[in-house]
Design a protein around this motif. Sequence first.
Motif, PDB file in Angstrom:
ATOM      1  N   SER A  79      -4.928 103.433  -1.848  1.00 19.70           N
ATOM      2  CA  SER A  79      -4.464 103.676  -0.484  1.00 19.70           C
ATOM      3  C   SER A  79      -3.764 102.425   0.028  1.00 19.70           C
ATOM      4  O   SER A  79      -4.126 101.308  -0.349  1.00 19.70           O
ATOM      5  N   CYS A  80      -2.797 102.623   0.885  1.00 21.22           N
ATOM      6  CA  CYS A  80      -2.102 101.498   1.509  1.00 21.22           C
ATOM      7  C   CYS A  80      -1.850 101.866   2.961  1.00 21.22           C
ATOM      8  O   CYS A  80      -1.092 102.801   3.241  1.00 21.22           O
ATOM      9  N   ALA A  81      -2.490 101.131   3.855  1.00 21.21           N
ATOM     10  CA  ALA A  81      -2.345 101.393   5.284  1.00 21.21           C
ATOM     11  C   ALA A  81      -1.440 100.347   5.917  1.00 21.21           C
ATOM     12  O   ALA A  81      -1.610  99.141   5.680  1.00 21.21           O
ATOM     13  N   ALA A  82      -0.502 100.822   6.704  1.00 21.10           N
ATOM     14  CA  ALA A  82       0.433  99.937   7.397  1.00 21.10           C
ATOM     15  C   ALA A  82       0.020  99.761   8.850  1.00 21.10           C
ATOM     16  O   ALA A  82      -0.446 100.705   9.490  1.00 21.10           O
ATOM     17  N   SER A  83       0.197  98.566   9.342  1.00 23.44           N
ATOM     18  CA  SER A  83      -0.043  98.298  10.757  1.00 23.44           C
ATOM     19  C   SER A  83       1.100  97.452  11.293  1.00 23.44           C
ATOM     20  O   SER A  83       1.859  96.861  10.535  1.00 23.44           O
ATOM     21  N   GLY A  84       1.223  97.423  12.601  1.00 19.23           N
ATOM     22  CA  GLY A  84       2.308  96.676  13.209  1.00 19.23           C
ATOM     23  C   GLY A  84       3.143  97.566  14.104  1.00 19.23           C
ATOM     24  O   GLY A  84       2.762  98.668  14.462  1.00 19.23           O
ATOM     25  N   SER A  85       4.319  97.069  14.437  1.00 21.92           N
ATOM     26  CA  SER A  85       5.143  97.728  15.442  1.00 21.92           C
ATOM     27  C   SER A  85       6.067  98.801  14.894  1.00 21.92           C
ATOM     28  O   SER A  85       6.753  99.473  15.664  1.00 21.92           O
ATOM     29  N   GLN A 137       6.404  92.188  11.228  1.00 20.77           N
ATOM     30  CA  GLN A 137       6.385  93.422  11.992  1.00 20.77           C
ATOM     31  C   GLN A 137       5.579  94.525  11.312  1.00 20.77           C
ATOM     32  O   GLN A 137       5.214  95.516  11.950  1.00 20.77           O
ATOM     33  N   VAL A 138       5.345  94.363   9.999  1.00 18.15           N
ATOM     34  CA  VAL A 138       4.534  95.322   9.258  1.00 18.15           C
ATOM     35  C   VAL A 138       3.553  94.564   8.384  1.00 18.15           C
ATOM     36  O   VAL A 138       3.942  93.640   7.669  1.00 18.15           O
ATOM     37  N   GLN A 139       2.296  94.953   8.457  1.00 20.42           N
ATOM     38  CA  GLN A 139       1.287  94.412   7.548  1.00 20.42           C
ATOM     39  C   GLN A 139       0.736  95.571   6.726  1.00 20.42           C
ATOM     40  O   GLN A 139       0.519  96.659   7.240  1.00 20.42           O
ATOM     41  N   LEU A 140       0.529  95.317   5.435  1.00 25.29           N
ATOM     42  CA  LEU A 140       0.046  96.338   4.520  1.00 25.29           C
ATOM     43  C   LEU A 140      -1.268  95.901   3.907  1.00 25.29           C
ATOM     44  O   LEU A 140      -1.408  94.747   3.487  1.00 25.29           O
ATOM     45  N   VAL A 141      -2.200  96.829   3.841  1.00 24.80           N
ATOM     46  CA  VAL A 141      -3.491  96.562   3.215  1.00 24.80           C
ATOM     47  C   VAL A 141      -3.756  97.644   2.183  1.00 24.80           C
ATOM     48  O   VAL A 141      -3.827  98.830   2.521  1.00 24.80           O
ATOM     49  N   GLU A 142      -3.880  97.225   0.917  1.00 24.38           N
ATOM     50  CA  GLU A 142      -4.155  98.162  -0.175  1.00 24.38           C
ATOM     51  C   GLU A 142      -5.651  98.201  -0.455  1.00 24.38           C
ATOM     52  O   GLU A 142      -6.356  97.208  -0.246  1.00 24.38           O
ATOM     53  N   SER A 143      -6.090  99.321  -0.957  1.00 22.31           N
ATOM     54  CA  SER A 143      -7.483  99.460  -1.367  1.00 22.31           C
ATOM     55  C   SER A 143      -7.576 100.507  -2.470  1.00 22.31           C
ATOM     56  O   SER A 143      -6.646 101.292  -2.680  1.00 22.31           O
ATOM     57  N   VAL A 157       6.929  99.406   1.601  1.00 21.75           N
ATOM     58  CA  VAL A 157       7.467 100.327   2.596  1.00 21.75           C
ATOM     59  C   VAL A 157       8.839  99.838   3.047  1.00 21.75           C
ATOM     60  O   VAL A 157       9.070  98.629   3.140  1.00 21.75           O
ATOM     61  N   ARG A 158       9.725 100.779   3.287  1.00 20.27           N
ATOM     62  CA  ARG A 158      11.074 100.451   3.736  1.00 20.27           C
ATOM     63  C   ARG A 158      11.319 101.085   5.106  1.00 20.27           C
ATOM     64  O   ARG A 158      10.929 102.237   5.331  1.00 20.27           O
ATOM     65  N   TYR A 159      11.973 100.333   5.982  1.00 21.20           N
ATOM     66  CA  TYR A 159      12.165 100.793   7.355  1.00 21.20           C
ATOM     67  C   TYR A 159      13.364 100.074   7.951  1.00 21.20           C
ATOM     68  O   TYR A 159      13.918  99.145   7.340  1.00 21.20           O
ATOM     69  N   VAL A 160      13.740 100.515   9.119  1.00 20.10           N
ATOM     70  CA  VAL A 160      14.824  99.868   9.855  1.00 20.10           C
ATOM     71  C   VAL A 160      14.207  99.043  10.971  1.00 20.10           C
ATOM     72  O   VAL A 160      13.413  99.560  11.766  1.00 20.10           O
ATOM     73  N   TYR A 161      14.560  97.786  11.005  1.00 26.45           N
ATOM     74  CA  TYR A 161      14.059  96.884  12.038  1.00 26.45           C
ATOM     75  C   TYR A 161      15.226  96.112  12.624  1.00 26.45           C
ATOM     76  O   TYR A 161      15.984  95.469  11.896  1.00 26.45           O
ATOM     77  N   MET A 162      15.366  96.201  13.915  1.00 27.98           N
ATOM     78  CA  MET A 162      16.487  95.521  14.574  1.00 27.98           C
ATOM     79  C   MET A 162      17.796  95.944  13.923  1.00 27.98           C
ATOM     80  O   MET A 162      18.660  95.105  13.643  1.00 27.98           O
ATOM     81  N   TRP A 163      17.907  97.243  13.622  1.00 30.32           N
ATOM     82  CA  TRP A 163      19.103  97.862  13.051  1.00 30.32           C
ATOM     83  C   TRP A 163      19.415  97.386  11.639  1.00 30.32           C
ATOM     84  O   TRP A 163      20.536  97.573  11.152  1.00 30.32           O
ATOM     85  N   ARG A 164      18.469  96.761  10.998  1.00 29.85           N
ATOM     86  CA  ARG A 164      18.661  96.305   9.629  1.00 29.85           C
ATOM     87  C   ARG A 164      17.654  96.967   8.699  1.00 29.85           C
ATOM     88  O   ARG A 164      16.497  97.170   9.080  1.00 29.85           O
TER      89      ARG A 164
END
Length: 119
Positions: free
Chosen positions: A21-27, A1-7, A97-104
């Motif tokens: 830099s670290c860019a996140a993509s996804g939902s 659900q999250v992809q990270l690309v560092e540069s 990166v930390r996030y909540v996904y599907m309430w977890r």
Amino acid sequence: QVQLVESGGGLVQPGGSLRLSCAASGSIFNFNVMGWYRRAPGKERELVATITSSGSTNYADSVKGRFTVSRDNAKKTVYLQMSSLKPEDTAVYYCNVRYVYMWRDSDSWGPGTQVTVSS
């Protein structure tokens, strides 16, 4: 659900600067915490710096006063400005990166970018 690309990694002389830099993509659009860790050769991965969604920061003692973490929520990007670099900063730097996904509570890691400090 999250992809990270560092540069931004690379070779720099002692005393020099680099910006990662670290860019996140996804939902996922809201990240509770974004940050950086590193693993030096022969050592365990360690925290470098984190920043919360409200802007609170946390740094390892070894980088305080030299590194600055920041984020751009609109771009889903976290940065690490590194100054006064030392040879002991040589490591692979990982974005997290930390996030909540599907309430977890969930987290994702980037593949890492090499930083080498050497003359």
